[in-house]
Motif scaffolding. Sequence first.
Motif, mmCIF file in Angstrom:
data_model
loop_
_atom_site.group_PDB
_atom_site.id
_atom_site.type_symbol
_atom_site.label_atom_id
_atom_site.label_comp_id
_atom_site.label_asym_id
_atom_site.label_seq_id
_atom_site.Cartn_x
_atom_site.Cartn_y
_atom_site.Cartn_z
ATOM 1 N N ALA A 9 8.629 1.057 2.440
ATOM 2 C CA ALA A 9 9.510 0.322 1.534
ATOM 3 C C ALA A 9 8.689 -0.681 0.719
ATOM 4 C CB ALA A 9 10.589 -0.398 2.332
ATOM 5 N N ARG A 10 9.306 -1.261 -0.268
ATOM 6 C CA ARG A 10 8.619 -2.157 -1.194
ATOM 7 C C ARG A 10 7.980 -3.366 -0.505
ATOM 8 N NH1 ARG A 10 11.137 -4.557 -6.789
ATOM 9 N NH2 ARG A 10 9.183 -5.301 -7.664
ATOM 10 N N PHE A 11 8.689 -4.017 0.412
ATOM 11 C CA PHE A 11 8.145 -5.200 1.067
ATOM 12 C C PHE A 11 6.900 -4.855 1.873
ATOM 13 C CE2 PHE A 11 12.762 -6.335 0.779
ATOM 14 C CZ PHE A 11 12.603 -7.231 -0.266
ATOM 15 N N ASP A 12 6.948 -3.723 2.565
ATOM 16 C CA ASP A 12 5.781 -3.278 3.323
ATOM 17 C C ASP A 12 4.635 -2.921 2.385
ATOM 18 O OD1 ASP A 12 7.078 -3.564 5.793
ATOM 19 O OD2 ASP A 12 7.962 -1.571 5.615
ATOM 20 N N HIS A 13 4.969 -2.325 1.262
ATOM 21 C CA HIS A 13 3.946 -1.968 0.268
ATOM 22 C C HIS A 13 3.227 -3.216 -0.244
ATOM 23 C CE1 HIS A 13 2.028 -0.045 -3.142
ATOM 24 N NE2 HIS A 13 2.646 -0.874 -3.959
ATOM 25 N N ILE A 14 3.964 -4.261 -0.532
ATOM 26 C CA ILE A 14 3.343 -5.496 -1.032
ATOM 27 C C ILE A 14 2.466 -6.111 0.049
ATOM 28 C CG2 ILE A 14 3.792 -7.832 -1.875
ATOM 29 C CD1 ILE A 14 6.358 -6.654 -3.193
ATOM 30 N N ARG A 15 2.933 -6.128 1.277
ATOM 31 C CA ARG A 15 2.114 -6.653 2.378
ATOM 32 C C ARG A 15 0.834 -5.827 2.528
ATOM 33 N NH1 ARG A 15 1.382 -9.402 7.085
ATOM 34 N NH2 ARG A 15 0.460 -8.267 8.801
ATOM 35 N N GLN A 16 0.946 -4.542 2.415
ATOM 36 C CA GLN A 16 -0.238 -3.685 2.522
ATOM 37 C C GLN A 16 -1.208 -3.940 1.375
ATOM 38 O OE1 GLN A 16 1.433 0.251 2.994
ATOM 39 N NE2 GLN A 16 2.065 -0.174 5.099
ATOM 40 N N GLN A 17 -0.693 -4.255 0.193
ATOM 41 C CA GLN A 17 -1.567 -4.625 -0.922
ATOM 42 C C GLN A 17 -2.331 -5.910 -0.599
ATOM 43 O OE1 GLN A 17 1.483 -4.522 -4.109
ATOM 44 N NE2 GLN A 17 -0.055 -3.343 -5.236
ATOM 45 N N VAL A 18 -1.631 -6.869 0.015
ATOM 46 C CA VAL A 18 -2.273 -8.122 0.411
ATOM 47 C C VAL A 18 -3.403 -7.832 1.396
ATOM 48 C CG1 VAL A 18 -1.931 -10.284 1.672
ATOM 49 C CG2 VAL A 18 -0.267 -9.579 -0.047
ATOM 50 N N GLU A 19 -3.145 -6.981 2.378
ATOM 51 C CA GLU A 19 -4.169 -6.620 3.359
ATOM 52 C C GLU A 19 -5.356 -5.936 2.700
ATOM 53 O OE1 GLU A 19 -2.579 -4.385 6.639
ATOM 54 O OE2 GLU A 19 -0.956 -5.813 6.933
ATOM 55 N N GLN A 20 -5.090 -5.064 1.736
ATOM 56 C CA GLN A 20 -6.183 -4.385 1.044
ATOM 57 C C GLN A 20 -7.066 -5.380 0.309
ATOM 58 O OE1 GLN A 20 -5.230 -0.709 -1.149
ATOM 59 N NE2 GLN A 20 -3.234 -0.834 -0.152
ATOM 60 N N VAL A 21 -6.461 -6.324 -0.386
ATOM 61 C CA VAL A 21 -7.233 -7.337 -1.098
ATOM 62 C C VAL A 21 -8.043 -8.158 -0.111
ATOM 63 C CG1 VAL A 21 -7.070 -9.472 -2.444
ATOM 64 C CG2 VAL A 21 -5.717 -7.490 -3.101
#
Length: 132
Positions: free
Chosen positions: A29-41
């Motif tokens: 879902a979108r919220f998990d996607h944004i968190r995963q983007q944070v982790e990638q950065v």
Amino acid sequence: MSQYESTLPRVGYMAFPFRITENGAAQVARFDHIRQQVEQVLFTSPGERVFRPEYGFGARQHVFEPNAVGLWELAQNRLFGALSEALAGEVDPKTIRVDIGAPPDQPEVLMVQISYTIAALAREETHRFEVT
């Protein structure tokens, strides 16, 4: 399902780390996607991505640096810039807050707290990471 998720279109985002399930690429879902983007950065080192050499913060390289206020301030500024670029369009850049430091009882641990507001929903999210 939260009130926020019900107001968003149901769009699946490719999960990170990438993996294949019996239904194809794993989706979140979108919220998990944004968190995963944070982790990638946070955990991607600059220069690690071929076509985006400036992408990432490189938290692992900070593990071997002195855990001191001077480093924290530099790291906060670098991480803020990396997150602002990577999350453009998803979060309100004025709401991104980055706090870096060490717990009083664990000076060997680098604590990273990232907060932001999702632009479309005015919903605040906070994530904490321990880098050891």
